[in-house]
Every structure is written in structure tokens, then in C-alpha cells.
Scaffold this motif. Structure first.
Motif, PDB file in Angstrom:
ATOM      1  N   HIS A  66       0.833  -1.206   0.000  1.00 34.36           N
ATOM      2  CA  HIS A  66       0.000   0.000   0.000  1.00 34.36           C
ATOM      3  C   HIS A  66       0.872   1.263   0.000  1.00 34.36           C
ATOM      4  N   ALA A  67       2.010   1.194   0.709  1.00 34.64           N
ATOM      5  CA  ALA A  67       2.899   2.368   0.770  1.00 34.64           C
ATOM      6  C   ALA A  67       3.447   2.687  -0.622  1.00 34.64           C
ATOM      7  N   LEU A  68       3.796   1.637  -1.382  1.00 31.03           N
ATOM      8  CA  LEU A  68       4.311   1.876  -2.731  1.00 31.03           C
ATOM      9  C   LEU A  68       3.220   2.477  -3.619  1.00 31.03           C
ATOM     10  N   ASN A  69       1.999   1.964  -3.473  1.00 29.61           N
ATOM     11  CA  ASN A  69       0.885   2.547  -4.245  1.00 29.61           C
ATOM     12  C   ASN A  69       0.708   4.028  -3.909  1.00 29.61           C
ATOM     13  N   VAL A  77      -5.513   3.668  -5.160  1.00 25.91           N
ATOM     14  CA  VAL A  77      -4.411   3.705  -4.202  1.00 25.91           C
ATOM     15  C   VAL A  77      -4.547   2.570  -3.179  1.00 25.91           C
ATOM     16  N   GLY A  78      -5.744   2.389  -2.648  1.00 28.49           N
ATOM     17  CA  GLY A  78      -5.944   1.409  -1.583  1.00 28.49           C
ATOM     18  C   GLY A  78      -6.102  -0.008  -2.080  1.00 28.49           C
ATOM     19  N   TYR A  79      -6.315  -0.179  -3.357  1.00 27.52           N
ATOM     20  CA  TYR A  79      -6.478  -1.490  -3.966  1.00 27.52           C
ATOM     21  C   TYR A  79      -5.146  -1.800  -4.640  1.00 27.52           C
ATOM     22  N   VAL A  80      -4.422  -2.798  -4.128  1.00 22.26           N
ATOM     23  CA  VAL A  80      -3.051  -3.028  -4.596  1.00 22.26           C
ATOM     24  C   VAL A  80      -3.011  -3.243  -6.117  1.00 22.26           C
ATOM     25  N   GLY A  84      -4.713  -1.845  -8.202  1.00 20.29           N
ATOM     26  CA  GLY A  84      -4.878  -0.539  -8.838  1.00 20.29           C
ATOM     27  C   GLY A  84      -3.551   0.097  -9.220  1.00 20.29           C
ATOM     28  N   ARG A  85      -2.448  -0.537  -8.800  1.00 20.97           N
ATOM     29  CA  ARG A  85      -1.122  -0.015  -9.147  1.00 20.97           C
ATOM     30  C   ARG A  85      -0.954   0.104 -10.663  1.00 20.97           C
TER      31      ARG A  85
END
Lengths: 58, 319
Positions: B72-75, B116-119, B121-122
Motif C-alpha cells: 500500500h505504501a508503494l501505491n 491507491v488502496g487497492y493493490v 490498482g497499481r
């Protein structure tokens, strides 16, 4: 001055609504967000589809 | 400085729930599909390895044993990069102050939370970075940079190919040249054709499908103005055919307005056209399990940030 206040108000509202969205992603019951359609046939179909197809990570 | 501190504080408040967030929906499928992935030159084709860069980032984080928090931090870091690029783009066609305001609102925008919160979604976040890099390079006539940006975006998600007409669109907004508007229209048509002939469809295209996607597009545009009533599972299929027809007419009407306003209000028209062009391939590529949803609307929503510049009544400075 009015534009600044409007920006601050809009940004604050966005942050509050966005935080609600974020909570939606971490709750099993709100997996599909805190949506108004939770409990509809479509939601249940999607939830069952997900249970059938995807497995949890180790 | 006070505005920056306020935005940082609001962002910390908004994104803090991600500290405890896990993996949801298709995350498991994408992460498992990326396990043990190695990259070779033979993989650098969309057919062999779709979303190569996105999957490679998943593979790297899985091998490194990262927690969901790190994913999540990377997103979130990618979202911040997107916002910085939005600031630069809006600054190019407006002013630095307006660019920073637009980027701040885009950072905090609630419906961006899904990307952002949905991995998974990257993919959309990387696509947005590629498209914005291409547009910024396109404004300066740096065509190698345009190719690099588009390549980066497409390796994140294939939908980043919409960057081609968007580069022409931002040039049209900034320089006010008819030839750029024409190029944008031609390239948008070409991307639509590519989506029709090349994109792997999951079912046969029907007018109903296009109507459903247009209804979804109209709903997302409306939610861009008033971001409430959000749902990733809105039941579009329950809508009567008459509503789908109205959505199609409404979409065509907004397209007409964007065309009419291109000289009198280029940023308003350009932002509207951006939202339409970035979503158009989805009107023809049939993916029945996934009607246009919030994370797929991440790149189109950048058009709204451009429209913010119109709200401040700032004329394009490069014209």
C-alpha cells in the motif's frame, strides 16, 4: 480570501470522504466499499464469484 | 507553506486506514500470477506478458517478503508522483499556483482511493505516470520522451495507449492549434479501432454494452463533481434501456460541448475531452466482469484536474 476558504473546505471534505473509502477496503463486510448497493443481488453475485474464484494469500 | 502543511495533514488523515489494510478482490490473483516472475526481452510484448512492470513490482515485493503495508505504501508513493506530474501539467497550461491547487485536490480526491488502496490498482497508477510523462514531453516537443512515457505507461497497463491522443490534446490546449485538435481526434479514433480489433474481448460487442459503459462514464463524471454515493458494484445492468440511451445522448452532448468550447474555454473543453478520450476504448473493448469502475477512471479523472484551471479563469500561458 473566499477562494482560499472554499479550497480548504473542499479539501477537508475530500479527506473525510476519502477516509471513508479507505475504510471500505479493509472491512470484509464493506469489501466492495461502503456502497449503497451492498446487499443487492449484484453485490451478492460478485461476492460469491470472488469466494469461488479467488483464494486468500498465505 | 501553510497550504502544503494542511494538505499533508489531510492526506495523513485520509490515507492512515491503509496502515491496516489487506489484500482484496483481484489482488490474490495478480500477486500469485506474478510470483517467481523473471523478465526477459521475449516477454516485452503485451500478448506474452500484460502489465509487465506492474507484475514485476508485485513479484519483487513478494520475493522481498513485504507486508501488505509495504504494498500500500508503494501505491501511495506512486499516487504522490502522479499528483506531482499533474501539478506540472496543469502549471504548463495555467499557472504554478493553480497547478499546485489542482494537484492537491487530486491527491485528496476520495474516489482515487480505489486505485491507491487497492493493490491491483497499481496498474492504473503506473499508466497515469506514463501518460503524464508523455504529455509533459509532448508539450516540449521531446518525442523520444513521449515514446518513453507511453512505453512506461503501457508496461503498467495496456489502457495507457490512450496517451497518444492525449499528448495531441494537451498540445492543442496549450498552443491552440487546429492541427493538434485534428491529430487528437484522429489518434483517438485509431486507439478505438485498436481496442476493437486488438484488445482481447471476453464476449461479443453489442450496443447494450456500449450503453452500459456510457452510463458508467456519465456516472463517474457526475461523481467527479459530487463524489458521493460511491460503489464499485453499482448495478448498471438493472438500468432500463431508455436510461442507457439517455446516457449515450448525454455522452454525445458533452463531446459536442467540448468541441464547441475548444476556442472559448480550452481548459474546460480540454479537461472534458480528456475524460472522454481516456475512457473511450472501454466503450468497444468488452470486459463483462468489469464495467467501468473507479480505479479504471483514475486516468480519465486527471481531466477534472485540468478543468480546475478553468475554474480559476487562467488563460493558457503557452498560447
Amino acid at each position: 480570501m473566499g477562494a482560499r476558504i472554499a479550497l480548504i473546505v473542499i479539501a477537508s471534505i475530500y479527506a473525510v470522504l476519502g477516509r471513508q473509502q479507505a475504510f471500505g477496503w479493509q472491512s470484509d463486510r464493506s469489501l466492495w466499499s461502503h456502497a449503497v448497493t451492498v446487499g443487492t443481488p449484484t453485490y451478492r453475485a460478485r461476492a460469491n464469484y470472488e469466494k469461488a474464484v479467488f483464494v486468500g494469500l498465505p | 507553506v501553510k497550504w502544503a502543511l494542511l494538505v499533508v495533514a489531510l492526506a495523513a488523515y485520509e490515507f492512515s486506514p491503509l496502515l491496516n489494510a489487506g489484500f482484496v478482490y483481484e489482488d490474490a490473483r495478480w500477486l500469485e500470477a506474478s510470483d517467481g516472475m523473471t523478465v526477459s526481452m521475449a516477454d516485452l510484448t503485451l500478448q506474452r506478458a500484460p502489465r509487465l512492470l506492474t507484475r514485476y513490482s508485485f513479484s519483487w515485493q513478494r520475493r522481498a517478503g513485504h507486508s501488505p503495508l509495504a504494498f500500500h505504501a508503494l501505491n501511495l508513493a506512486l499516487h504522490v508522483i502522479v499528483c506531482a506530474l499533474v501539478a506540472l501539467l496543469v502549471s504548463e497550461v495555467s499557472s504554478l499556483a493553480v497547478g499546485l491547487c489542482a494537484a492537491s485536490l487530486f491527491l485528496l480526491y476520495p474516489l482515487n482511493m480505489e486505485a491507491v488502496g487497492y493493490v491491483s490498482g497499481r496498474a492504473d497508477l503506473i499508466a497515469a505516470i506514463g501518460v503524464l510523462c508523455a504529455c509533459l514531453c509532448g508539450l516540449r516537443g521531446q518525442w523520444i520522451g513521449v515514446l518513453f512515457g507511453l512505453g512506461l505507461g503501457v508496461l503498467g497497463k495496456e489502457s495507457a495507449i490512450v496517451g497518444l491522443p492525449l499528448v495531441a490534446l494537451v498540445r492543442a490546449m496549450a498552443y491552440g492549434r487546429k492541427s493538434d485538435y485534428v491529430a487528437s481526434g484522429v489518434l483517438a479514433s485509431a486507439v478505438m479501432a485498436a481496442a476493437w480489433f486488438v484488445a482481447p474481448s471476453e464476449a461479443v460487442w453489442t450496443p447494450t454494452w456500449a450503453g452500459l459503459q456510457m452510463a458508467a462514464w456519465v456516472r463517474h463524471v457526475a461523481q467527479t463533481v459530487i463524489p458521493i454515493g460511491s460503489s464499485v458494484d453499482f448495478n448498471y445492468r438493472a438500468l432500463p434501456v431508455s436510461v442507457l440511451a439517455i446516457a449515450a445522448v448525454f455522452t454525445a452532448g458533452l463531446s459536442e460541448l467540448a468541441w464547441r468550447w475548444r476556442w472559448s474555454a480550452p481548459l474546460l473543453a480540454g479537461g472534458l475531452a480528456w475524460m472522454l478520450i481516456a475512457a473511450m476504448p472501454r466503450f468497444v473493448a468488452v470486459t463483462p466482469h468489469s464495467l467501468l469502475n473507479e480505479h479504471q477512471f483514475y486516468v480519465p479523472r486527471i481531466g477534472a484536474a485540468i478543468m480546475v484551471a478553468h475554474v480559476f479563469r487562467v488563460k493558457p500561458c503557452l498560447a
